[in-house]
Design a protein around this motif. Structure first.
Motif, mmCIF file in Angstrom:
data_model
loop_
_atom_site.group_PDB
_atom_site.id
_atom_site.type_symbol
_atom_site.label_atom_id
_atom_site.label_comp_id
_atom_site.label_asym_id
_atom_site.label_seq_id
_atom_site.Cartn_x
_atom_site.Cartn_y
_atom_site.Cartn_z
ATOM 1 N N PRO A 42 -24.128 -15.302 -45.446
ATOM 2 C CA PRO A 42 -23.970 -15.503 -46.974
ATOM 3 C C PRO A 42 -23.109 -17.071 -47.370
ATOM 4 C CG PRO A 42 -23.022 -13.786 -46.072
ATOM 5 C CD PRO A 42 -23.411 -14.222 -45.219
ATOM 6 N N SER A 43 -23.556 -18.058 -47.233
ATOM 7 C CA SER A 43 -22.889 -19.640 -47.624
ATOM 8 C C SER A 43 -21.982 -19.492 -48.401
ATOM 9 C CB SER A 43 -23.998 -20.315 -46.641
ATOM 10 O OG SER A 43 -24.557 -20.510 -47.658
ATOM 11 N N PRO A 44 -22.252 -19.551 -49.512
ATOM 12 C CA PRO A 44 -21.826 -19.799 -50.580
ATOM 13 C C PRO A 44 -20.567 -19.136 -50.914
ATOM 14 C CG PRO A 44 -24.425 -19.162 -51.566
ATOM 15 C CD PRO A 44 -24.021 -19.198 -50.067
ATOM 16 N N ALA A 45 -20.675 -17.620 -50.782
ATOM 17 C CA ALA A 45 -19.111 -16.864 -50.176
ATOM 18 C C ALA A 45 -18.014 -17.491 -49.191
ATOM 19 C CB ALA A 45 -19.671 -15.153 -49.751
ATOM 20 N N LEU A 46 -18.828 -18.150 -48.109
ATOM 21 C CA LEU A 46 -17.809 -18.816 -47.005
ATOM 22 C C LEU A 46 -17.310 -20.054 -47.591
ATOM 23 C CD1 LEU A 46 -20.306 -17.495 -44.147
ATOM 24 C CD2 LEU A 46 -17.599 -16.828 -44.879
ATOM 25 N N LEU A 47 -18.093 -20.788 -47.944
ATOM 26 C CA LEU A 47 -17.464 -22.039 -49.070
ATOM 27 C C LEU A 47 -16.293 -21.268 -49.669
ATOM 28 C CD1 LEU A 47 -20.810 -24.282 -48.911
ATOM 29 C CD2 LEU A 47 -18.782 -23.809 -47.756
ATOM 30 N N ALA A 92 -17.444 -23.532 -41.053
ATOM 31 C CA ALA A 92 -19.514 -24.297 -40.919
ATOM 32 C C ALA A 92 -19.626 -23.425 -40.107
ATOM 33 C CB ALA A 92 -19.024 -25.992 -39.919
ATOM 34 N N VAL A 93 -18.529 -22.759 -38.873
ATOM 35 C CA VAL A 93 -19.175 -21.863 -38.395
ATOM 36 C C VAL A 93 -20.426 -20.974 -38.554
ATOM 37 C CG1 VAL A 93 -18.824 -20.587 -36.167
ATOM 38 C CG2 VAL A 93 -18.029 -22.724 -35.949
ATOM 39 N N ASN A 94 -19.093 -20.015 -38.905
ATOM 40 C CA ASN A 94 -19.598 -18.992 -40.030
ATOM 41 C C ASN A 94 -21.078 -19.266 -41.324
ATOM 42 O OD1 ASN A 94 -17.526 -16.132 -39.171
ATOM 43 N ND2 ASN A 94 -16.860 -18.146 -38.963
ATOM 44 N N CYS A 95 -20.895 -19.857 -41.868
ATOM 45 C CA CYS A 95 -22.135 -20.868 -42.490
ATOM 46 C C CYS A 95 -23.398 -21.315 -41.443
ATOM 47 C CB CYS A 95 -21.838 -21.931 -43.145
ATOM 48 S SG CYS A 95 -20.776 -21.702 -44.595
ATOM 49 N N LEU A 96 -23.413 -21.797 -39.825
ATOM 50 C CA LEU A 96 -24.630 -21.465 -39.294
ATOM 51 C C LEU A 96 -25.805 -20.557 -39.264
ATOM 52 C CD1 LEU A 96 -23.416 -24.950 -37.683
ATOM 53 C CD2 LEU A 96 -24.772 -25.164 -39.629
ATOM 54 N N SER A 97 -24.485 -19.627 -38.634
ATOM 55 C CA SER A 97 -25.012 -18.479 -38.014
ATOM 56 C C SER A 97 -24.357 -17.561 -37.365
ATOM 57 C CB SER A 97 -25.700 -19.067 -36.413
ATOM 58 O OG SER A 97 -26.068 -17.599 -36.140
#
Length: 507
Positions: A376-381, A189-194
């Motif tokens: 790049p939230s999809p890749a992180l998820l 979540a942290v890396n997806c946010l910013s």
């Protein structure tokens, strides 16, 4: 009376003209405002579809050192010492691992100067070894390397968090895995946010772990001055000289040095990468190597080799001996230290999946960027999901061995590509060049690390890992090269775009 009426009509007509004129002005102004707002929105939308260069030199050093200094130095020293059998040999392993990490980092700095794109090994292998080998790396990386790294660090955080509550007892495995899963979710979540939030977390964690290691080093210095040097007498006595033992010791030591190549995954987000990449590697890896050696000295001034080998968490045992009832502080420090490693692991791992998808080696949804947060939230998820799956059956020591084996297999291939570029394309413009002897040394070391444990003590687990690596070539031919069943993901991709609010990156 007639004159008054005429004047009144004249005033009303003039007032009407003025009102109409004012309304036209307001409408024109509103149109201009709307146009300018639309223009800024378009400009903002265009910017939102590209990753930004937000990581400076201090942030770069924090990502390297912060990712390297994690759970390893607080947990793996007992595994290194158990494998080689003597304090002197363990110091040799730690120093050699640091030297190898520095040499490999210098090679990667030249690759980053030659191919200034994010994605790390994927892009370097793609440009030097071709699509099939690049996909084999992508498949292995997403299935083994990055999930194993993230899962191992999350397990280490959980073990350190629970250590003060269970004393000398082993915490329940289910509880450990539940806390580890929570850590994976939080830092995804942290890396997806910013990007900026992830960088701040990395810097804060870096400061905390440097403080913790400084406390350990200073404690060791005090103990040395008090005369606690008996563990360094005959320091090579009892050394295990088997090839397999040294190979396993290197795997455990190199786990603690994992992260020296972090910046190569985020080159496109690094400010002035031609200069800062090399500087950050030299500063970060040298700093970590020096700290690791001093910390191991401190451990052996407080604990005997037997105590160190039997300790479930070395830093916690050290804290109990030095601080007594306040020993739990070291458990908290070890957990906070591993937080930075987990954060950096997701930061870099998500970028690799993102770049591989951008090249068509993974589903298109993984190559998309959040339209507002620039991440790049999809890749992180996706990375988090695979890590959670690996967490279910995994234990820390097996995860470390599989990670190191697979990682150094591909490090060897990547740096072999650098040798290819040096020999076949010596005139490529580069801001930095490493002497050709350096990549030769690293490639030889990688070959030894991969082959030594298999030759000396073959195990079926390594056969499974090799089979998984080679299966990437079998998957590539029908599904990537010939695009078999490529239309099946069109509708799911569209739904996921709407759900995750992502769009393809604009070049």
């Amino acid at each position: 009376m007639a004159v008054y009426v005429t004047r009144r009509r004249k005033v009303e007509e003039d007032l009407t003209i003025d009102v109409v004129f004012l309304c036209k002005k307001i409408i024109r102004f509103r149109i201009m405002v709307d146009f300018w707002s639309s223009f800024k929105t378009m400009q903002s939308d265009q910017q939102s579809l590209n990753l930004k260069r937000e990581v400076g030199l201090i942030g770069a050093v924090s990502f390297i050192a912060g990712t390297m200094i994690g759970s390893g130095i607080f947990i793996t020293p007992q595994f290194v010492l158990s494998a080689v059998g003597s304090p002197g040999a363990s110091f040799f392993i730690w120093a050699s691992c640091g030297l190898l990490a520095i040499l490999a980092g210098l090679c990667y700095a030249e690759l980053g100067a030659t191919i200034p794109e994010s994605g790390g090994e994927f892009n370097y292998i793609l440009k030097t070894s071709g699509n099939v080998v690049a996909f084999m790396f992508t498949f292995s990386y997403t299935a083994i390397v990055r999930p194993a790294s993230a899962t191992g660090v999350a397990l280490a955080i959980a073990e350190n968090v629970l250590a003060p509550f269970y004393g000398d007892c082993v915490p329940p495995p289910v509880l450990i895995k539940c806390i580890a899963a929570g850590c994976i979710v939080v830092f995804t979540a942290v890396n997806c946010l910013s990007v900026r939030l992830a960088t701040i977390v990395q810097m804060v964690s870096m400061a905390m772990k440097l403080l913790a290691l400084t406390v350990i080093v200073m404690g060791g210095v005090v103990m040395l001055f008090l005369g606690n040097t008996e563990n360094f007498h005959n320091s090579f006595e009892g050394t295990n000289f088997g090839i397999s033992q040294f190979g396993i010791a290197f795997y455990q030591g190199l786990w603690s040095y994992g992260g020296w190549n972090t910046l190569n995954y985020i080159t496109e987000e690094l400010k002035n990468p031609q200069v800062n990449l090399l500087r950050a590697v030299v500063i970060g890896v040298s700093l970590v190597t020096g700290l690791y050696l001093l910390v191991n000295v401190s451990y052996l001034t407080v604990m005997t080799p037997k105590e160190l080998m039997s300790s479930p968490a070395v830093a916690v045992t050290w804290g109990n001996k030095v601080f007594g009832n306040w020993g739990w502080i070291m458990s908290v420090a070890a957990a906070l230290s591993a937080v930075g490693t987990l954060n950096g692991t997701f930061f870099s791992g998500g970028r690799m999946c993102f770049v591989a998808a951008r090249e068509g080696h993974m589903p298109d949804i993984l190559s998309m960027v959040h339209v507002e947060r620039l991440t790049p939230s999809p890749a992180l998820l996706f990375t988090a999901l695979v890590s959670l799956l690996v967490l279910i059956p995994g234990d820390l020591q097996s995860i470390v061995n599989y990670f190191s084996f697979t990682a150094w297999f591909f490090y060897g291939i990547t740096i072999s590509g650098l040798l290819y570029l040096k020999i076949k394309k010596p005139n490529l413009h580069k801001s930095y060049k490493v002497p050709i002897l350096v990549p030769i040394i690293v490639v030889i070391a990688a070959i030894l690390l991969v082959l030594a444990p298999i030759i000396d003590n073959p195990q079926t687990e390594y056969l499974y890992v090799i089979s998984l690596i080679l299966s990437g070539a079998i998957i590539y031919i029908p599904f990537i090269h010939y695009h078999l069943c490529s239309g099946l993901l069109t509708k799911p991709t569209q739904y996921l775009q709407i759900l995750l609010e992502v769009a393809p990156e604009e070049k």
